[in-house]
Design an enzyme around this catalytic site. Structure first.
Site, PDB file in Angstrom:
ATOM      1  N   GLU A  31      -8.265  -4.177   5.437  1.00 33.98           N
ATOM      2  CA  GLU A  31      -8.078  -3.888   4.017  1.00 33.98           C
ATOM      3  C   GLU A  31      -6.969  -4.746   3.404  1.00 33.98           C
ATOM      4  O   GLU A  31      -7.071  -5.171   2.260  1.00 33.98           O
ATOM      5  CB  GLU A  31      -7.800  -2.392   3.823  1.00 33.98           C
ATOM      6  CG  GLU A  31      -9.030  -1.570   4.202  1.00 33.98           C
ATOM      7  CD  GLU A  31      -8.803  -0.076   4.187  1.00 33.98           C
ATOM      8  OE1 GLU A  31      -8.841   0.501   3.106  1.00 33.98           O
ATOM      9  OE2 GLU A  31      -8.585   0.503   5.261  1.00 33.98           O
ATOM     10  N   HIS A  44     -12.097   3.919  -0.594  1.00 32.81           N
ATOM     11  CA  HIS A  44     -12.189   2.954   0.517  1.00 32.81           C
ATOM     12  C   HIS A  44     -12.873   1.665   0.064  1.00 32.81           C
ATOM     13  O   HIS A  44     -13.454   0.955   0.874  1.00 32.81           O
ATOM     14  CB  HIS A  44     -13.012   3.502   1.703  1.00 32.81           C
ATOM     15  CG  HIS A  44     -12.350   4.565   2.503  1.00 32.81           C
ATOM     16  ND1 HIS A  44     -13.058   5.587   3.081  1.00 32.81           N
ATOM     17  CD2 HIS A  44     -11.059   4.767   2.835  1.00 32.81           C
ATOM     18  CE1 HIS A  44     -12.237   6.381   3.737  1.00 32.81           C
ATOM     19  NE2 HIS A  44     -11.007   5.907   3.592  1.00 32.81           N
ATOM     20  N   ARG A  96      -2.279  -2.207  -3.670  1.00 35.29           N
ATOM     21  CA  ARG A  96      -3.416  -1.294  -3.565  1.00 35.29           C
ATOM     22  C   ARG A  96      -3.191  -0.149  -4.547  1.00 35.29           C
ATOM     23  O   ARG A  96      -2.140   0.499  -4.518  1.00 35.29           O
ATOM     24  CB  ARG A  96      -3.498  -0.750  -2.143  1.00 35.29           C
ATOM     25  CG  ARG A  96      -4.631   0.209  -1.969  1.00 35.29           C
ATOM     26  CD  ARG A  96      -4.651   0.740  -0.560  1.00 35.29           C
ATOM     27  NE  ARG A  96      -5.896   1.433  -0.308  1.00 35.29           N
ATOM     28  CZ  ARG A  96      -6.298   1.787   0.893  1.00 35.29           C
ATOM     29  NH1 ARG A  96      -5.561   1.511   1.935  1.00 35.29           N
ATOM     30  NH2 ARG A  96      -7.428   2.418   1.054  1.00 35.29           N
ATOM     31  N   ARG A 133     -10.677  16.789   6.374  1.00 36.60           N
ATOM     32  CA  ARG A 133     -11.347  17.146   5.110  1.00 36.60           C
ATOM     33  C   ARG A 133     -12.726  17.716   5.374  1.00 36.60           C
ATOM     34  O   ARG A 133     -13.469  17.200   6.218  1.00 36.60           O
ATOM     35  CB  ARG A 133     -11.490  15.917   4.207  1.00 36.60           C
ATOM     36  CG  ARG A 133     -10.177  15.353   3.719  1.00 36.60           C
ATOM     37  CD  ARG A 133     -10.429  14.253   2.703  1.00 36.60           C
ATOM     38  NE  ARG A 133      -9.198  13.556   2.391  1.00 36.60           N
ATOM     39  CZ  ARG A 133      -9.041  12.228   2.496  1.00 36.60           C
ATOM     40  NH1 ARG A 133     -10.045  11.455   2.888  1.00 36.60           N
ATOM     41  NH2 ARG A 133      -7.895  11.678   2.182  1.00 36.60           N
ATOM     42  N   ASN A 135       0.872  -1.174   0.000  1.00 42.68           N
ATOM     43  CA  ASN A 135       0.000   0.000   0.000  1.00 42.68           C
ATOM     44  C   ASN A 135       0.911   1.227   0.000  1.00 42.68           C
ATOM     45  O   ASN A 135       1.442   1.611   1.044  1.00 42.68           O
ATOM     46  CB  ASN A 135      -0.866  -0.055   1.268  1.00 42.68           C
ATOM     47  CG  ASN A 135      -1.812   1.117   1.378  1.00 42.68           C
ATOM     48  OD1 ASN A 135      -1.826   2.002   0.525  1.00 42.68           O
ATOM     49  ND2 ASN A 135      -2.589   1.135   2.438  1.00 42.68           N
TER      50      ASN A 135
END
Ligand code: ADP
Length: 399
Positions: free
Chosen positions: A384, A180, A91, A240, A7
């Site tokens: 993940e 995601h 990823r 964010r 990742n």
């Protein structure tokens, strides 16, 4: 088979080695400060052996070479030779509209990823750099690209279109993509396994971490999601802003004297719960501050929870009702306060929320709705890397 999951961010590279038959993580590590001074690799294996290497890594290729050495480290490694790695799962942030599932990587896949790099300028260069380096240093080992966006590729056009000229969408591919995806997919599959497909036909997954997003999932397939063209849209997150009137952005740009190119950075890094609280983006810090009477921290968390609640309501409408709601991610799994704020006053939706169970701390999948509740409320820990390893294995086996 042992699968290396990679990742890569712009200046970091996280990795795990997973034994896919037992689904056990053999080790995990991170390379930090790639392309800068003061690079470090840290790694820990399942037996608790640790390794720290301080070495500058100019490129992702140098980082990969360091990782391959670390995997066979006597103290903190888990294999005696790199030849034991059966496959690598990468990823990749963005599929554009070119892929609707994970794919085995070949020259053509790399070319398409390069074409789509402009859709994720912060992450895609690192993702692609890692793929190329791995192909160079591990020739013959199958590699799979697992995209953050493809779980959302089942969204119908009415959900992914923005209200912009069709020709602009067509020419520049400006639309909602969602992110995601590996987490939303993993949690959806776990929810279906746990409740049975019949009791989980209309599912809402709330992935709440530093970045947060919600998905509406019908019969295991995503039909809508809160993140958009980039991960900036939707919920009020750690730093964010989430949804905001674009005209307010232009107004702030003028008032704050920002350059046009700095506004997206501002909305990504200085806003969200950090911006409202003017304290921190971290939920643990905010909860502590709330307990000490900090009103701006309270407002930040309440505003974030309220936004989540509104998305839950709108996705229930999109799904024509809801059978189950699943919380995941660092906040979704651990913050009883956030879950309570989101779930309070949702009796109208058919939720009978179990406050006591919500406050208890238990590992694994948990049920937070009372027996007889029309809607099941679950906590499902996400994984993940395991999701990427499963996808990688399935494709390599099929080949
Ligand atoms: P990322 O999006 O970077 O993967 P995570 O999913 O790890 O992030 O989530 C990080 C968030 O989870 C942080 O806001 C952190 O404060 C929050 N968090 C982690 N543990 C707890 C806890 N015990 N209580 C409340 N919040 C927590």
């Amino acid at each position: 088979m042992k699968i290396l999951v990679i990742n890569a961010g712009s200046s970091s590279l996280k990795y795990q080695l997973i034994d896919i038959e037992t689904e056990k993580r053999l080790l995990k590590g991170i390379c930090d400060r790639i392309g800068m001074d003061g690079g470090t690799l840290t790694q820990e294996n399942a037996e608790g052996g640790t390794l720290t290497v301080e070495r500058d890594m100019k490129t992702h290729k140098e980082a990969i070479e360091l990782v391959l050495g670390a995997l066979t480290d006597k103290q903190a490694g888990a294999i005696s030779s790199v030849a034991e790695i059966g496959a690598v799962g990468h990823r990749v942030l963005h599929s554009g509209e070119d892929f609707d599932r994970s794919v085995i990587i070949d020259d053509e896949v790399v070319r398409i990823c390069e074409k789509n790099a402009e859709l994720g300028p912060l992450h895609m260069p690192g993702n692609i750099g890692c793929i190329k380096s791995c192909r160079e240093v591990m020739p013959g080992v199958p590699m799979v690209a697992v995209f953050d966006t493809t779980f959302h590729s089942t969204m119908p056009p009415k959900a992914f279109m923005y209200g912009i000229p069709y020709s602009v969408y067509e020419k520049y591919k400006v639309r909602k993509y969602g992110f995601h995806g590996t987490s939303h997919k993993f949690v959806s599959e776990e929810a279906i396994k746990f409740l049975g497909a019949e009791n989980c036909r209309r599912l809402i997954v709330c992935h709440l971490g530093n970045g947060s997003s919600i998905s509406a999932v019908k019969d295991g397939k995503c039909v809508d999601t809160s993140m958009g063209f980039t991960p900036l849209e939707g919920l009020i997150m750690g730093t964010r802003s989430g949804d905001i009137d674009p005209a307010a952005v232009e107004f702030m740009r003028v008032k704050l004297g920002m350059k046009a190119e700095d506004t997206v950075q501002f909305l990504n890094k200085q806003c969200g719960m950090k911006g409202i609280s003017e304290l921190d983006s971290d939920m643990r810090v905010l909860e502590k501050a709330i307990n000490e009477g900090n009103e701006k921290a309270r407002l930040a968390v309440e505003a974030a929870a309220y936004r989540i609640k509104k998305y839950v309501g709108s996705f229930a409408a999109a799904l024509g009702g809801v059978d189950a709601i699943a919380f995941t991610g660092g906040i979704g799994e651990n913050s009883a306060l956030m879950r309570r704020l989101v779930m309070q006053d949702t009796e109208w939706l058919g939720v009978d929320f179990d406050e006591e169970e919500n406050s208890a701390r238990r590992p694994g999948i948990r049920v937070l709705s009372k027996k007889g509740s029309k809607v099941s409320v679950l906590v499902i820990p996400t994984n993940e890397e395991l999701s990427i390893a499963r996808e990688t294995y399935a494709l390599v086996l099929a080949k």
